[in-house]
Design a protein around this motif. Sequence first.
Motif, PDB file in Angstrom:
ATOM      1  N   THR A 122     -28.558   0.001 -15.694  1.00 40.13           N
ATOM      2  CA  THR A 122     -27.453  -0.685 -16.371  1.00 40.13           C
ATOM      3  C   THR A 122     -26.153   0.082 -16.174  1.00 40.13           C
ATOM      4  O   THR A 122     -25.109  -0.503 -15.875  1.00 40.13           O
ATOM      5  CB  THR A 122     -27.771  -0.815 -17.876  1.00 40.13           C
ATOM      6  N   VAL A 123     -26.201   1.405 -16.339  1.00 47.74           N
ATOM      7  CA  VAL A 123     -25.003   2.235 -16.142  1.00 47.74           C
ATOM      8  C   VAL A 123     -24.528   2.137 -14.688  1.00 47.74           C
ATOM      9  O   VAL A 123     -23.329   2.073 -14.410  1.00 47.74           O
ATOM     10  CB  VAL A 123     -25.285   3.700 -16.529  1.00 47.74           C
ATOM     11  N   ALA A 124     -25.503   2.067 -13.755  1.00 52.69           N
ATOM     12  CA  ALA A 124     -25.163   2.020 -12.328  1.00 52.69           C
ATOM     13  C   ALA A 124     -24.329   0.790 -11.987  1.00 52.69           C
ATOM     14  O   ALA A 124     -23.579   0.797 -11.017  1.00 52.69           O
ATOM     15  CB  ALA A 124     -26.433   2.049 -11.481  1.00 52.69           C
ATOM     16  N   PHE A 125     -24.447  -0.269 -12.773  1.00 54.88           N
ATOM     17  CA  PHE A 125     -23.666  -1.471 -12.505  1.00 54.88           C
ATOM     18  C   PHE A 125     -22.162  -1.215 -12.592  1.00 54.88           C
ATOM     19  O   PHE A 125     -21.361  -2.040 -12.148  1.00 54.88           O
ATOM     20  CB  PHE A 125     -24.051  -2.602 -13.466  1.00 54.88           C
TER      21      PHE A 125
ATOM     22  N   GLY B 126     -27.479   1.496 -25.915  1.00 58.44           N
ATOM     23  CA  GLY B 126     -26.883   2.728 -25.404  1.00 58.44           C
ATOM     24  C   GLY B 126     -26.488   2.613 -23.943  1.00 58.44           C
ATOM     25  O   GLY B 126     -25.464   3.154 -23.517  1.00 58.44           O
ATOM     26  N   ALA B 127     -27.292   1.867 -23.162  1.00 60.25           N
ATOM     27  CA  ALA B 127     -27.000   1.737 -21.733  1.00 60.25           C
ATOM     28  C   ALA B 127     -25.673   1.010 -21.512  1.00 60.25           C
ATOM     29  O   ALA B 127     -24.926   1.340 -20.597  1.00 60.25           O
ATOM     30  CB  ALA B 127     -28.134   0.993 -21.035  1.00 60.25           C
ATOM     31  N   VAL B 128     -25.388   0.033 -22.367  1.00 58.02           N
ATOM     32  CA  VAL B 128     -24.132  -0.704 -22.219  1.00 58.02           C
ATOM     33  C   VAL B 128     -22.948   0.188 -22.585  1.00 58.02           C
ATOM     34  O   VAL B 128     -21.901   0.152 -21.931  1.00 58.02           O
ATOM     35  CB  VAL B 128     -24.150  -1.989 -23.078  1.00 58.02           C
ATOM     36  N   VAL B 129     -23.120   1.034 -23.603  1.00 62.40           N
ATOM     37  CA  VAL B 129     -22.075   2.005 -23.951  1.00 62.40           C
ATOM     38  C   VAL B 129     -21.870   2.971 -22.785  1.00 62.40           C
ATOM     39  O   VAL B 129     -20.735   3.296 -22.423  1.00 62.40           O
ATOM     40  CB  VAL B 129     -22.433   2.760 -25.242  1.00 62.40           C
TER      41      VAL B 129
ATOM     42  N   MET C 100     -23.466 -11.709 -11.994  1.00 61.25           N
ATOM     43  CA  MET C 100     -24.732 -11.351 -12.634  1.00 61.25           C
ATOM     44  C   MET C 100     -24.511 -10.268 -13.695  1.00 61.25           C
ATOM     45  O   MET C 100     -25.009 -10.361 -14.821  1.00 61.25           O
ATOM     46  CB  MET C 100     -25.713 -10.862 -11.580  1.00 61.25           C
ATOM     47  N   VAL C 101     -23.728  -9.241 -13.340  1.00 60.63           N
ATOM     48  CA  VAL C 101     -23.480  -8.145 -14.275  1.00 60.63           C
ATOM     49  C   VAL C 101     -22.622  -8.608 -15.445  1.00 60.63           C
ATOM     50  O   VAL C 101     -22.920  -8.334 -16.610  1.00 60.63           O
ATOM     51  CB  VAL C 101     -22.765  -6.987 -13.558  1.00 60.63           C
ATOM     52  N   LEU C 102     -21.549  -9.332 -15.121  1.00 58.19           N
ATOM     53  CA  LEU C 102     -20.627  -9.749 -16.176  1.00 58.19           C
ATOM     54  C   LEU C 102     -21.297 -10.708 -17.156  1.00 58.19           C
ATOM     55  O   LEU C 102     -21.085 -10.623 -18.364  1.00 58.19           O
ATOM     56  CB  LEU C 102     -19.384 -10.406 -15.556  1.00 58.19           C
ATOM     57  N   VAL C 103     -22.110 -11.623 -16.633  1.00 63.23           N
ATOM     58  CA  VAL C 103     -22.744 -12.592 -17.522  1.00 63.23           C
ATOM     59  C   VAL C 103     -23.783 -11.886 -18.401  1.00 63.23           C
ATOM     60  O   VAL C 103     -23.965 -12.230 -19.573  1.00 63.23           O
ATOM     61  CB  VAL C 103     -23.350 -13.777 -16.723  1.00 63.23           C
ATOM     62  N   GLY C 104     -24.427 -10.847 -17.854  1.00 66.68           N
ATOM     63  CA  GLY C 104     -25.359 -10.059 -18.659  1.00 66.68           C
ATOM     64  C   GLY C 104     -24.634  -9.377 -19.809  1.00 66.68           C
ATOM     65  O   GLY C 104     -25.064  -9.435 -20.969  1.00 66.68           O
ATOM     66  N   LEU C 105     -23.504  -8.746 -19.471  1.00 70.26           N
ATOM     67  CA  LEU C 105     -22.701  -8.073 -20.495  1.00 70.26           C
ATOM     68  C   LEU C 105     -22.220  -9.057 -21.550  1.00 70.26           C
ATOM     69  O   LEU C 105     -22.292  -8.799 -22.749  1.00 70.26           O
ATOM     70  CB  LEU C 105     -21.464  -7.444 -19.837  1.00 70.26           C
TER      71      LEU C 105
ATOM     72  N   SER D 101     -32.033 -16.240 -18.068  1.00 71.91           N
ATOM     73  CA  SER D 101     -31.230 -16.295 -16.840  1.00 71.91           C
ATOM     74  C   SER D 101     -30.550 -14.987 -16.472  1.00 71.91           C
ATOM     75  O   SER D 101     -30.068 -14.841 -15.361  1.00 71.91           O
ATOM     76  CB  SER D 101     -30.162 -17.386 -16.961  1.00 71.91           C
ATOM     77  N   ILE D 102     -30.450 -14.045 -17.415  1.00 71.42           N
ATOM     78  CA  ILE D 102     -29.684 -12.831 -17.137  1.00 71.42           C
ATOM     79  C   ILE D 102     -30.594 -11.688 -16.695  1.00 71.42           C
ATOM     80  O   ILE D 102     -31.804 -11.731 -16.865  1.00 71.42           O
ATOM     81  CB  ILE D 102     -28.815 -12.412 -18.348  1.00 71.42           C
ATOM     82  N   SER D 103     -29.970 -10.658 -16.143  1.00 70.13           N
ATOM     83  CA  SER D 103     -30.684  -9.518 -15.579  1.00 70.13           C
ATOM     84  C   SER D 103     -31.539  -8.825 -16.646  1.00 70.13           C
ATOM     85  O   SER D 103     -31.148  -8.732 -17.802  1.00 70.13           O
ATOM     86  CB  SER D 103     -29.648  -8.554 -15.019  1.00 70.13           C
ATOM     87  N   THR D 104     -32.722  -8.338 -16.232  1.00 66.55           N
ATOM     88  CA  THR D 104     -33.720  -7.839 -17.181  1.00 66.55           C
ATOM     89  C   THR D 104     -33.214  -6.876 -18.253  1.00 66.55           C
ATOM     90  O   THR D 104     -33.496  -7.086 -19.428  1.00 66.55           O
ATOM     91  CB  THR D 104     -34.891  -7.175 -16.440  1.00 66.55           C
ATOM     92  N   PRO D 105     -32.479  -5.783 -17.883  1.00 66.00           N
ATOM     93  CA  PRO D 105     -32.087  -4.860 -18.950  1.00 66.00           C
ATOM     94  C   PRO D 105     -31.266  -5.553 -20.037  1.00 66.00           C
ATOM     95  O   PRO D 105     -31.429  -5.272 -21.229  1.00 66.00           O
ATOM     96  CB  PRO D 105     -31.251  -3.793 -18.234  1.00 66.00           C
TER      97      PRO D 105
END
Lengths: 136, 234
Positions: free
Chosen positions: B77-80, A45-48, B215-220, B134-138
């Motif tokens: 995560t949303v804050a990114f 949900g957070a990614v959405v 960091m954000v893009l690789v997590g996504l 390697s990626i961010s926790t969330p």
Amino acid sequence: MTAARIAVSLRRSFHHSRLAQIALIAALWLVGEAVVRVSGAPLPGAVVGLGLTLLLLATGRLSLFSLRRGANWLIAEMLLFFVPLVVAVVDHHELLGLLGLKILVVILGGTAAVIGMTAFTVELCCRLGARHGHAA
Amino acid sequence: MDMRLEASLGQALLWSAATIGFYLVAKALYRRWRLWWLTPLAVTPALVVGAVLALHVSYADYIGGAGWLAVLLGPVTVAFAAPIYEQRGLIRRHWPVLAAGMAAGSATAFLTGWGLATLLGLDDELRLSLLPRSISTPFAMTVSGDIGGTPELTALFVMLTGVLGAALGDLMLNHLPIRSALARGALFGVAAHGAGTARAHEIGREEGSIAGLVMVLVGLMNVLAAPLAAMLLR
């Protein structure tokens, strides 16, 4: 006239209030969770919520100034939020000792390889791009 | 019944306050000395674990009290969205190079994790939990759950990777012929998430913002690819 002025001052105070912005970000997150719950999409949900926020920013419905302060604070203090998860190590006594050492080897070796691979790939692409006359 | 409610409320207050307090102490320590092994990323959990063990509290009791802090990883995560949107010019200009670096780095993280863990005879639970380290926790916890790992173990490995990766990246930069800011930033973002990004910010402004973005893009990228990886692993 007065209504417009009230709207402007409301917006200005929102642009300065970190707490209000954090609440807005949390609301966007909850919307993301709700969308996943209703649609059954195989995404967190957070990614959405993140995608939705980017969409609102890109279409100009949401100003960056309406969430920047809150977002910067959340990201800067992110570490605090995941401390409770790391404490799970107290339930894993098996990780102390040889097994822990093995895991450390995997992490050290793997991370060194990731650093080398990423750096060389990006550096190579940059140099190739520069040679072909693109701004790298 | 009332007394039990009061006791658990007391526990919640105690462990939330202890976690936040230790975090502030760890940050102050790092500001004072700036040694890589004093990073709050390692010191805060160490202090909390010390307190939990010293007081003979179970993890279930601890997480019952302080678990709400971890819920905030959702809004994080949303804050990114803010840094991604701010760096949209950088993405537009360099996306092919960044995508190549992130794909190569992520594939290396998975393959070396899998290979080394198999070589050392680690069981499936540990092996799968090590893959998204390697990626961010969330993001990492989501991927871990998707591919059949244990998200709590992954959170621990992510922390270790961050501490070691930030130090290792520094060390390797001194010996590798890497000159572009894009590569110098990307290596921290791909290999060591938030801890690496913090280190990249100390090296330079450009390196720092590239590391944060990567960091954000690789997590996504990992979260979106995880269902595919899960199919391959089964």
